[in-house]
Write an enzyme that holds these catalytic residues in place. Structure first.
Site, PDB file in Angstrom:
ATOM      1  N   GLU A 126      30.990  37.801  27.192  1.00 54.10           N
ATOM      2  CA  GLU A 126      31.174  36.824  26.125  1.00 54.10           C
ATOM      3  C   GLU A 126      29.799  36.340  25.671  1.00 54.10           C
ATOM      4  O   GLU A 126      29.018  35.834  26.472  1.00 54.10           O
ATOM      5  CB  GLU A 126      32.007  35.643  26.633  1.00 54.10           C
ATOM      6  CG  GLU A 126      32.257  34.609  25.567  1.00 54.10           C
ATOM      7  CD  GLU A 126      33.232  33.525  26.013  1.00 54.10           C
ATOM      8  OE1 GLU A 126      32.943  32.854  27.012  1.00 54.10           O
ATOM      9  OE2 GLU A 126      34.271  33.368  25.357  1.00 54.10           O
TER      10      GLU A 126
ATOM     11  N   LYS B  48      36.449  13.882  30.638  1.00 50.50           N
ATOM     12  CA  LYS B  48      34.992  14.087  30.701  1.00 50.50           C
ATOM     13  C   LYS B  48      34.666  15.126  29.638  1.00 50.50           C
ATOM     14  O   LYS B  48      34.867  16.313  29.840  1.00 50.50           O
ATOM     15  CB  LYS B  48      34.591  14.587  32.093  1.00 50.50           C
ATOM     16  CG  LYS B  48      33.135  14.352  32.478  1.00 50.50           C
ATOM     17  CD  LYS B  48      32.103  14.917  31.542  1.00 50.50           C
ATOM     18  CE  LYS B  48      31.832  16.398  31.759  1.00 50.50           C
ATOM     19  NZ  LYS B  48      30.812  16.912  30.802  1.00 50.50           N
TER      20      LYS B  48
ATOM     21  N   CYS C 169      36.265  30.764  21.779  1.00 52.80           N
ATOM     22  CA  CYS C 169      36.644  31.564  22.957  1.00 52.80           C
ATOM     23  C   CYS C 169      37.595  32.689  22.581  1.00 52.80           C
ATOM     24  O   CYS C 169      37.595  33.739  23.199  1.00 52.80           O
ATOM     25  CB  CYS C 169      37.224  30.680  24.039  1.00 52.80           C
ATOM     26  SG  CYS C 169      38.426  29.501  23.451  1.00 52.80           S
TER      27      CYS C 169
ATOM     28  N   GLU D 166      41.301  27.178  30.797  1.00 50.36           N
ATOM     29  CA  GLU D 166      41.148  27.935  29.548  1.00 50.36           C
ATOM     30  C   GLU D 166      39.713  28.429  29.523  1.00 50.36           C
ATOM     31  O   GLU D 166      38.795  27.641  29.331  1.00 50.36           O
ATOM     32  CB  GLU D 166      41.400  27.039  28.328  1.00 50.36           C
ATOM     33  CG  GLU D 166      42.797  26.502  28.213  1.00 50.36           C
ATOM     34  CD  GLU D 166      43.817  27.589  27.981  1.00 50.36           C
ATOM     35  OE1 GLU D 166      43.450  28.672  27.479  1.00 50.36           O
ATOM     36  OE2 GLU D 166      44.984  27.367  28.324  1.00 50.36           O
TER      37      GLU D 166
ATOM     38  N   PRO E 284      28.044  18.752  36.337  1.00 52.29           N
ATOM     39  CA  PRO E 284      27.934  18.792  37.801  1.00 52.29           C
ATOM     40  C   PRO E 284      28.029  17.412  38.460  1.00 52.29           C
ATOM     41  O   PRO E 284      28.157  17.339  39.679  1.00 52.29           O
ATOM     42  CB  PRO E 284      26.543  19.406  38.031  1.00 52.29           C
ATOM     43  CG  PRO E 284      26.222  20.111  36.758  1.00 52.29           C
ATOM     44  CD  PRO E 284      26.870  19.327  35.668  1.00 52.29           C
TER      45      PRO E 284
HETATM   46  P1  NAP Z   1      30.607  24.930  30.830  1.00 51.15           P
HETATM   47  O1  NAP Z   1      29.389  24.612  31.637  1.00 51.15           O
HETATM   48  O2  NAP Z   1      31.709  25.663  31.472  1.00 51.15           O
HETATM   49  O3  NAP Z   1      31.123  23.535  30.246  1.00 51.15           O
HETATM   50  C1  NAP Z   1      32.466  23.153  30.025  1.00 51.15           C
HETATM   51  C2  NAP Z   1      32.702  21.738  30.540  1.00 51.15           C
HETATM   52  O4  NAP Z   1      32.616  21.725  31.976  1.00 51.15           O
HETATM   53  C3  NAP Z   1      31.672  20.721  30.069  1.00 51.15           C
HETATM   54  O5  NAP Z   1      32.278  19.462  29.919  1.00 51.15           O
HETATM   55  C4  NAP Z   1      30.699  20.719  31.221  1.00 51.15           C
HETATM   56  O6  NAP Z   1      29.871  19.585  31.277  1.00 51.15           O
HETATM   57  C5  NAP Z   1      31.649  20.788  32.389  1.00 51.15           C
HETATM   58  N1  NAP Z   1      31.041  21.240  33.641  1.00 51.15           N
HETATM   59  C6  NAP Z   1      29.905  21.978  33.825  1.00 51.15           C
HETATM   60  N2  NAP Z   1      29.674  22.175  35.131  1.00 51.15           N
HETATM   61  C7  NAP Z   1      30.669  21.548  35.811  1.00 51.15           C
HETATM   62  C8  NAP Z   1      30.981  21.379  37.194  1.00 51.15           C
HETATM   63  N3  NAP Z   1      30.215  21.915  38.154  1.00 51.15           N
HETATM   64  N4  NAP Z   1      32.087  20.679  37.529  1.00 51.15           N
HETATM   65  C9  NAP Z   1      32.871  20.154  36.581  1.00 51.15           C
HETATM   66  N5  NAP Z   1      32.622  20.256  35.255  1.00 51.15           N
HETATM   67  C10 NAP Z   1      31.541  20.954  34.872  1.00 51.15           C
HETATM   68  O7  NAP Z   1      30.189  25.702  29.551  1.00 51.15           O
HETATM   69  P2  NAP Z   1      28.805  25.572  28.755  1.00 51.15           P
HETATM   70  O8  NAP Z   1      27.653  25.485  29.700  1.00 51.15           O
HETATM   71  O9  NAP Z   1      28.919  24.456  27.830  1.00 51.15           O
HETATM   72  O10 NAP Z   1      28.771  26.970  28.002  1.00 51.15           O
HETATM   73  C11 NAP Z   1      28.373  28.154  28.711  1.00 51.15           C
HETATM   74  C12 NAP Z   1      29.206  29.344  28.292  1.00 51.15           C
HETATM   75  O11 NAP Z   1      30.578  29.104  28.550  1.00 51.15           O
HETATM   76  C13 NAP Z   1      29.175  29.671  26.812  1.00 51.15           C
HETATM   77  O12 NAP Z   1      28.101  30.419  26.450  1.00 51.15           O
HETATM   78  C14 NAP Z   1      30.483  30.383  26.623  1.00 51.15           C
HETATM   79  O13 NAP Z   1      30.355  31.745  26.944  1.00 51.15           O
HETATM   80  C15 NAP Z   1      31.388  29.732  27.601  1.00 51.15           C
HETATM   81  N6  NAP Z   1      32.258  28.724  26.970  1.00 51.15           N
HETATM   82  C16 NAP Z   1      33.554  29.024  26.777  1.00 51.15           C
HETATM   83  C17 NAP Z   1      34.373  28.100  26.172  1.00 51.15           C
HETATM   84  C18 NAP Z   1      35.816  28.362  25.934  1.00 51.15           C
HETATM   85  O14 NAP Z   1      36.422  27.685  25.117  1.00 51.15           O
HETATM   86  N7  NAP Z   1      36.434  29.281  26.625  1.00 51.15           N
HETATM   87  C19 NAP Z   1      33.874  26.876  25.751  1.00 51.15           C
HETATM   88  C20 NAP Z   1      32.531  26.588  25.968  1.00 51.15           C
HETATM   89  C21 NAP Z   1      31.748  27.529  26.582  1.00 51.15           C
HETATM   90  P3  NAP Z   1      28.446  19.672  30.501  1.00 51.15           P
HETATM   91  O15 NAP Z   1      28.759  19.588  29.086  1.00 51.15           O
HETATM   92  O16 NAP Z   1      27.690  18.511  31.008  1.00 51.15           O
HETATM   93  O17 NAP Z   1      27.805  20.995  30.893  1.00 51.15           O
END
Ligand code: NAP
Ligand code: MG
Length: 472
Positions: free
Chosen positions: A379, A170, A279, A245, A204
């Site tokens: 972050e 996904k 990250c 991660e 979600p």
């Molecule tokens: P995120 O919501 O954690 O998204 C990562 C992945 O998880 C996406 O595929 C997302 O889908 C999915 N996801 C979201 N909610 C979920 C749930 N309840 N159950 C299962 N999977 C779910 O991150 P983001 O919203 O894209 O970014 C927010 C913040 O996260 C950033 O500002 C940054 O600080 C941090 N981030 C960190 C990394 C890293 O590499 N460590 C990478 C990205 C972001 P969707 O795409 O549909 O939301």
């Protein structure tokens, strides 16, 4: 951009069961470039069934054959470098040269490393009167973010396949097109049907359904710490394997005697790369009080070379951030830094001049940042560097270790020996010594709230294996 209005399940492109779609937006000009299906729980279930059905034969495929197919996958990725780079630039906004070198290039190296590891790894070991078999865990649910959209896919799928697992992916809703290209590459490489499956969709909905699916044996997640901790809780309750991660707030520690100009310039480049959406970025620069103002001046000058602009234009080093939410989040942090008394020496809040369209932010450097400030703790995920001052090495260690994260970092010193001595005191998963080069085999992952488990190289492969011991 061409997109499949379909999911890739059991070796074919299939329409989703529902009608909802997700618009893919180009962050450089805010235009909708494509739409992909928003998969439902029923779609995830179909994909998991396909992966389950394919698992026994794939697990029984000799590792040498799995290695050949991973080699073919690497070749497919390599042959489509231009298309992959253009796609990542269109949906993420990274400069085209970065897309070619990093977003398209690194996955070729990582897929290649697993082609080699599949062929050479010892899937059996002797321990006294035991033979230990290293067997694939089963069906993997992979959930990936948008910031290194192909790398993060390959860093999960390649070791899973090398181990003999099958996968349902996904990908992030912002970057589904490169995931579709990847699915095409798995087909062209000749992977058997059901070994790799792709369900685009919302976190979600599709993401959650995948993490909760009872027939998924291992969930590998990369993204925010907030979502990761929920996925960890779901996996824990179901007693399934999990790898997380998550975020970071890594320290770039410049010790007395280091080459200051080099350390500062590499440090600024590290933070501004990919518009700060990394990250492992070294977002906190720690400088000794004696050379602090000199470092601030060097960083200000280095930052001036990063002029935000059209990622497809030649010479652009800094594109937009991925979407409006990220832009607003980054600006919010910049405003917070000013409010809390940090001194902006480059950038600041608001859109860069002449770039009102597109999700652009100003590359920003803050001096006089103290460890308790929000911009020193959280972050930001944008091109924002915080420069902190320390008086001695003990204080530098305390500041470096003083966040909830521990993903990466750097130490610069007069020689490798003193840098290594300092690195041993850091609570973090990776440290680059005096500008060490990226190694696609080095274990990557976090201490503390930066995650659980490791990716890349043999350590990444081990995540997808479980052990069975036979006693003689
Ligand atoms: P995120 O919501 O954690 O998204 C990562 C992945 O998880 C996406 O595929 C997302 O889908 C999915 N996801 C979201 N909610 C979920 C749930 N309840 N159950 C299962 N999977 C779910 O991150 P983001 O919203 O894209 O970014 C927010 C913040 O996260 C950033 O500002 C940054 O600080 C941090 N981030 C960190 C990394 C890293 O590499 N460590 C990478 C990205 C972001 P969707 O795409 O549909 O939301
Ligand atoms: Mg999200």
């Amino acid at each position: 951009m061409t997109a499949h209005n379909a999911l890739y399940i059991d070796g074919e492109w299939r329409p989703a069961q529902g009608r909802e779609t997700i618009d893919v937006v180009n962050p450089a000009d805010e235009t909708v470039i494509a739409a992909v299906p928003a998969g439902s729980a029923a779609d995830v279930d179909a994909a998991v069934r396909a992966a389950r059905a394919a698992f026994p034969a794939w697990a029984a495929t000799p590792p040498a054959r799995r290695a050949e197919l991973l080699g073919a996958l690497r070749d497919q990725l390599r042959s489509r470098t231009g298309e992959i780079a253009a796609t990542v630039t269109a949906e993420l906004g990274s400069p085209l040269t970065v897309s070619e070198r990093v977003h398209a290039g690194v996955p070729v190296a990582v897929a290649g490393s697993y082609a080699e590891l599949a062929a050479t790894h010892a899937f059996e070991e002797k321990l006294g009167n035991s033979t230990v078999l290293l067997e694939p865990v089963g069906v993997v649910g992979a959930i990936t973010p948008w910031n290194y959209p192909l790398h993060q896919v390959v860093a999960k799928v390649a070791p899973a396949l090398a181990a003999g697992c099958t996968v349902v992916l996904k990908p992030a809703e912002d970057t589904p097109l490169v995931a579709q290209l990847f699915a095409e590459c798995t087909a062209a490489a000749g992977l058997p049907a059901g070994v790799f499956n792709l369900v685009t969709g919302l976190g979600p909905v599709a993401g959650q359904a995948l993490a909760e699916h009872p027939d998924v044996d291992l969930v590998s997640f990369t993204g925010s710490t907030a979502v990761g901790s929920r996925i960890g809780a779901i996996a824990g309750a179901a007693v399934k394997r999990v790898a997380l991660e998550l975020g970071g707030k890594s320290a770039n520690v410049i010790l007395p005697g280091a080459d200051l100009a080099k350390a500062v310039n590499v440090g600024v480049a590290n933070v501004f790369a990919n518009s700060g959406q990394t990250c492992s970025a070294w977002t906190r620069m720690l400088v000794h009080a004696d050379v602090y103002e000199e470092a601030v001046e060097l960083a200000t000058r280095a930052a001036a070379k990063y002029v935000p602009g059209d990622p497809t234009a030649e010479g652009t080093r800094l594109g937009p951030v991925v979407n409006a939410v990220q832009r607003d989040r980054v600006n919010g942090y910049i405003e917070r830094g000013v409010q809390e008394g940090a001194r902006p020496v480059a950038g600041g809040p608001g859109a860069p001049e002449g770039l009102e369209k597109g999700y652009y932010v100003r590359p920003t450097v803050f001096a006089d940042v103290t460890p308790g400030m929000t911009i020193a703790q959280e972050e930001i995920f944008g091109p924002v560097l915080s420069i902190l001052r320390y008086a001695d090495q003990d204080e530098a260690v305390e500041i470096a270790n003083g966040t909830v994260y521990g993903l990466a970092g750097a130490v610069w010193a007069a020689n490798d020996e003193s840098a290594v001595a300092f690195a041993r005191r850091l609570h973090t998963g990776q440290v680059d010594i005096n500008g060490g080069r990226f190694n696609p085999l080095a274990p990557f992952g976090g201490y503390k709230r930066s995650g659980v488990g490791r990716e890349l190289g043999p350590h990444g492969l081990a995540e997808y294996l479980q052990t069975k011991s036979l006693q003689f």
